[in-house]
Design an enzyme around this catalytic site. Structure first.
Site, PDB file in Angstrom:
ATOM      1  CG  ASN A  37      -2.099   0.849   1.136  1.00  0.00           C
ATOM      2  OD1 ASN A  37      -2.325   1.505   0.120  1.00  0.00           O
ATOM      3  ND2 ASN A  37      -2.906   0.870   2.190  1.00  0.00           N
ATOM      4  CG  HIS A 122     -12.450  -3.262   9.259  1.00  0.00           C
ATOM      5  ND1 HIS A 122     -11.443  -2.496   8.732  1.00  0.00           N
ATOM      6  CD2 HIS A 122     -11.863  -4.429   9.628  1.00  0.00           C
ATOM      7  CE1 HIS A 122     -10.310  -3.153   8.777  1.00  0.00           C
ATOM      8  NE2 HIS A 122     -10.530  -4.343   9.303  1.00  0.00           N
ATOM      9  NE  ARG A 147     -10.378  -2.240  12.519  1.00  0.00           N
ATOM     10  CZ  ARG A 147      -9.518  -1.571  11.754  1.00  0.00           C
ATOM     11  NH1 ARG A 147      -8.265  -1.974  11.651  1.00  0.00           N
ATOM     12  NH2 ARG A 147      -9.900  -0.508  11.076  1.00  0.00           N
ATOM     13  CE1 TYR A 159      -5.977   4.403   7.437  1.00  0.00           C
ATOM     14  CE2 TYR A 159      -5.623   2.858   9.230  1.00  0.00           C
ATOM     15  CZ  TYR A 159      -5.706   3.130   7.878  1.00  0.00           C
ATOM     16  OH  TYR A 159      -5.534   2.121   6.978  1.00  0.00           O
ATOM     17  CG  ASP A 216      -5.549  -1.642  14.220  1.00  0.00           C
ATOM     18  OD1 ASP A 216      -4.536  -1.287  14.850  1.00  0.00           O
ATOM     19  OD2 ASP A 216      -5.519  -2.041  13.042  1.00  0.00           O
ATOM     20  CG  HIS A 218      -4.556   2.075  13.312  1.00  0.00           C
ATOM     21  ND1 HIS A 218      -4.392   1.118  12.337  1.00  0.00           N
ATOM     22  CD2 HIS A 218      -5.890   2.274  13.408  1.00  0.00           C
ATOM     23  CE1 HIS A 218      -5.564   0.767  11.853  1.00  0.00           C
ATOM     24  NE2 HIS A 218      -6.501   1.432  12.484  1.00  0.00           N
ATOM     25  CD  GLU A 242      -4.684  -4.794  14.052  1.00  0.00           C
ATOM     26  OE1 GLU A 242      -5.886  -5.106  14.099  1.00  0.00           O
ATOM     27  OE2 GLU A 242      -4.120  -4.480  13.007  1.00  0.00           O
ATOM     28  CD  GLU A 268      -1.871  -3.509  10.207  1.00  0.00           C
ATOM     29  OE1 GLU A 268      -2.844  -4.145  10.628  1.00  0.00           O
ATOM     30  OE2 GLU A 268      -1.961  -2.397   9.685  1.00  0.00           O
ATOM     31  NE  ARG A 289      -3.761  -7.535  12.615  1.00  0.00           N
ATOM     32  CZ  ARG A 289      -4.620  -7.648  11.605  1.00  0.00           C
ATOM     33  NH1 ARG A 289      -5.110  -8.820  11.262  1.00  0.00           N
ATOM     34  NH2 ARG A 289      -4.984  -6.592  10.919  1.00  0.00           N
ATOM     35  CG  HIS A 318      -2.893  -6.786   7.461  1.00  0.00           C
ATOM     36  ND1 HIS A 318      -2.021  -6.000   6.742  1.00  0.00           N
ATOM     37  CD2 HIS A 318      -3.880  -5.959   7.875  1.00  0.00           C
ATOM     38  CE1 HIS A 318      -2.458  -4.753   6.735  1.00  0.00           C
ATOM     39  NE2 HIS A 318      -3.578  -4.695   7.415  1.00  0.00           N
ATOM     40  CG  ASP A 322      -3.844  -2.435   2.146  1.00  0.00           C
ATOM     41  OD1 ASP A 322      -4.664  -1.872   2.894  1.00  0.00           O
ATOM     42  OD2 ASP A 322      -2.854  -3.054   2.559  1.00  0.00           O
ATOM     43  CD  GLU A 345      -7.827  -6.537   8.801  1.00  0.00           C
ATOM     44  OE1 GLU A 345      -6.623  -6.849   8.620  1.00  0.00           O
ATOM     45  OE2 GLU A 345      -8.193  -5.393   9.077  1.00  0.00           O
ATOM     46  CD1 TRP A 408       1.744   5.510   9.302  1.00  0.00           C
ATOM     47  CD2 TRP A 408      -0.195   4.815  10.150  1.00  0.00           C
ATOM     48  NE1 TRP A 408       0.774   5.664   8.363  1.00  0.00           N
ATOM     49  CE2 TRP A 408      -0.416   5.243   8.846  1.00  0.00           C
ATOM     50  CE3 TRP A 408      -1.296   4.352  10.893  1.00  0.00           C
ATOM     51  CZ2 TRP A 408      -1.670   5.222   8.244  1.00  0.00           C
ATOM     52  CZ3 TRP A 408      -2.534   4.327  10.305  1.00  0.00           C
ATOM     53  CH2 TRP A 408      -2.709   4.761   8.987  1.00  0.00           C
TER      54      TRP A 408
HETATM   55  O1  EZ4 Z   1      -3.766   0.242   8.166  1.00  0.00           O
HETATM   56  O2  EZ4 Z   1      -4.153  -2.009   5.464  1.00  0.00           O
HETATM   57  O3  EZ4 Z   1      -5.782  -3.857  10.581  1.00  0.00           O
HETATM   58  N1  EZ4 Z   1      -5.804  -3.275   9.571  1.00  0.00           N
HETATM   59  C1  EZ4 Z   1      -5.215  -2.121   9.341  1.00  0.00           C
HETATM   60  C2  EZ4 Z   1      -5.254  -1.594   7.939  1.00  0.00           C
HETATM   61  C3  EZ4 Z   1      -3.921  -1.001   7.561  1.00  0.00           C
HETATM   62  C4  EZ4 Z   1      -3.760  -0.840   6.083  1.00  0.00           C
HETATM   63  C5  EZ4 Z   1      -2.318  -0.542   5.745  1.00  0.00           C
HETATM   64  O4  EZ4 Z   1      -2.099  -0.641   4.389  1.00  0.00           O
HETATM   65  O5  EZ4 Z   1      -4.638  -1.558  10.230  1.00  0.00           O
HETATM   66  O6  EZ4 Z   1      -6.264  -0.649   7.785  1.00  0.00           O
HETATM   67 CO    CO Z   2      -4.165  -2.981  11.805  1.00  0.00          CO
END
Ligand code: EZ4
Ligand code: CO
Length: 408
Positions: A37, A122, A147, A159, A216, A218, A242, A268, A289, A318, A322, A345, A408
């Protein structure tokens, strides 16, 4: 049976995908997913400019040797670009072997260990009502595990949270935007930590104890904050938390682990077994993951998960949009066959993607199944793929209120 032709196909039916297509001298085609991605063209170049020549003329049946050659041969090891490229080669060779044998790939990996792969979807919302709508829609679609991501009061964009109008539709949120530079989002960890436990309290009160709930973070928390969040979420019995920390520092998970029994999932963005060496050996996580696409393919992720199995750590591969349908198929075949499968997922691709990649998955009663076709069970419609040229698209990034770039 030798590899005769190597094609790299970049297509963007709603989002970008990189597909490796290997063709043998007798016309058997194998597909591999090399989608990274936001860095798609780097992997396409790696394959075209540096790997393709290594493959032409090689014996297609020698999967292990053809994994080791581009891993050990070039001197430079690991990294997401290299490992996505190797993953695509590996998947394509398993696809070919399955087609030649007349068997779905999971049969070659030891046969099936379960009826299907438990999958999670999700759900998100900036309001409780929108989030509940998204959860109801996923439950109606058969999901037994969901999730949960939520907007945070005071933050404009978070996000993983889609617009409330889209709640429960296929694209609850898109993991990348078609822009030439990443979209900026805002972030405030304290506001997030204050808000999230109440969201889970509301979801549990509304939907009961049976629904499996995941979350998650992130990679945005310090180890101490991850510990606080894990502990705060314990009353709501999560399936997993996560990516609580940016875990290139594997030791960070020790502190989190000492303070909470909330199960932890990570990896991931990892791309080899080496990234997990300590956290698996010290039993600091519960779920791995990694996707097959970003971690060296079926051959490498199988080794990783066999290592994890020694410590009762399970798979949680994961599977965002993407990862292409080819990569999803590879994950499903592996997930069907291993003993320590945990959950998969499953975000579901859009209609255009489903026309480019003809799939044979089934989705029944919350379980994914890769289907009975020989190989991976996915075909690429090259004419359809040609309608959608590459378009730049990137994940967003985030800054704190004072302008500092955050994790991130
Ligand atoms: O941020 O796939 O758990 N899933 C995630 C995704 C990732 C993207 C990264 O390319 O965290 O949304
Ligand atoms: Co994730």
């Amino acid at each position: 049976m030798r590899i005769e032709k190597v094609d790299v196909i970049v297509t963007s039916p709603g989002r970008n995908f990189v597909t490796l297509k290997l063709t043998t001298g007798d016309g058997v085609v194998g597909l591999g997913d090399a989608t990274l991605n936001g860095r798609e063209l780097a992997v396409a170049s790696y394959l075209r400019d540096h790997v393709a020549a290594l493959l032409v003329g090689r014996q297609a049946h020698n999967i292990e040797d053809t994994w080791q050659y581009p891993y050990r041969g070039p001197y430079w090891r690991r990294g997401p670009v290299t490992m996505a490229a190797i993953a695509a080669v590996d998947m394509a060779l398993w696809d070919i072997k399955g087609k030649v044998a007349g068997l779905p790939v999971y049969q070659l990996l030891g046969g099936r260990s379960r009826r299907g792969a438990l999958a999670y979807g999700h759900a998100s919302g900036t309001t409780v009502e929108a989030l509940f709508t998204a959860i109801r829609n996923l439950r109606d679609d058969g999901f037994k595990a969901i999730r949960i991501q939520a907007g945070v009061p005071g933050l404009a964009r978070v996000y993983g949270v889609g617009s409330d109008q889209l709640a429960g539709q296929r694209y609850d949120y898109a993991p990348a935007a078609r822009t030439t530079v990443p979209v900026e989002e805002d972030w405030d960890t304290a506001a997030y930590l204050r808000h999230i436990p109440g969201v889970f309290e509301a979801v549990r009160a509304q939907f009961g104890a049976d629904l499996l709930l995941l979350h998650d973070a992130h990679h945005r928390l310090t180890p101490n904050q991850g510990a606080q969040l894990g502990r705060a979420l314990e009353p709501f019995d999560l399936f997993w938390l996560e990516d609580c920390t940016p875990a290139e520092n594997q030791e960070a998970l020790r502190l989190v682990r000492q303070h909470t029994t909330t199960p932890l999932a990570i990896g991931e963005v990892f791309n080899t077994v080496w990234d997990y060496q300590q956290i698996i050996r010290e039993q600091l996580i519960d779920y791995v993951r990694s996707s097959v696409t970003h971690t060296g393919g079926i051959t490498h992720v199988k080794k990783l998960l066999e290592y994890a199995a020694q410590y009762q750590i399970k798979s949680g591969m994961h599977g965002p949009t993407d990862v292409s349908p080819v990569g999803m198929a590879a994950a499903m075949h592996l997930g069907m066959s291993i003993h320590n499968f945990g959950i998969q997922e499953y975000m579901k691709h859009g209609a255009k993607t489903d026309l480019v990649f003809e799939q044979s998955f089934t989705w029944t009663d919350g379980l994914l199944h890769p289907g009975a076709k020989p190989g991976l069970g996915v075909e690429l419609n090259v004419d359809e793929a040609g309608k959608y040229p590459y378009e730049q698209a990137y994940l967003p990034y985030n800054r704190l209120a004072d302008g500092t770039v955050h994790d991130w």
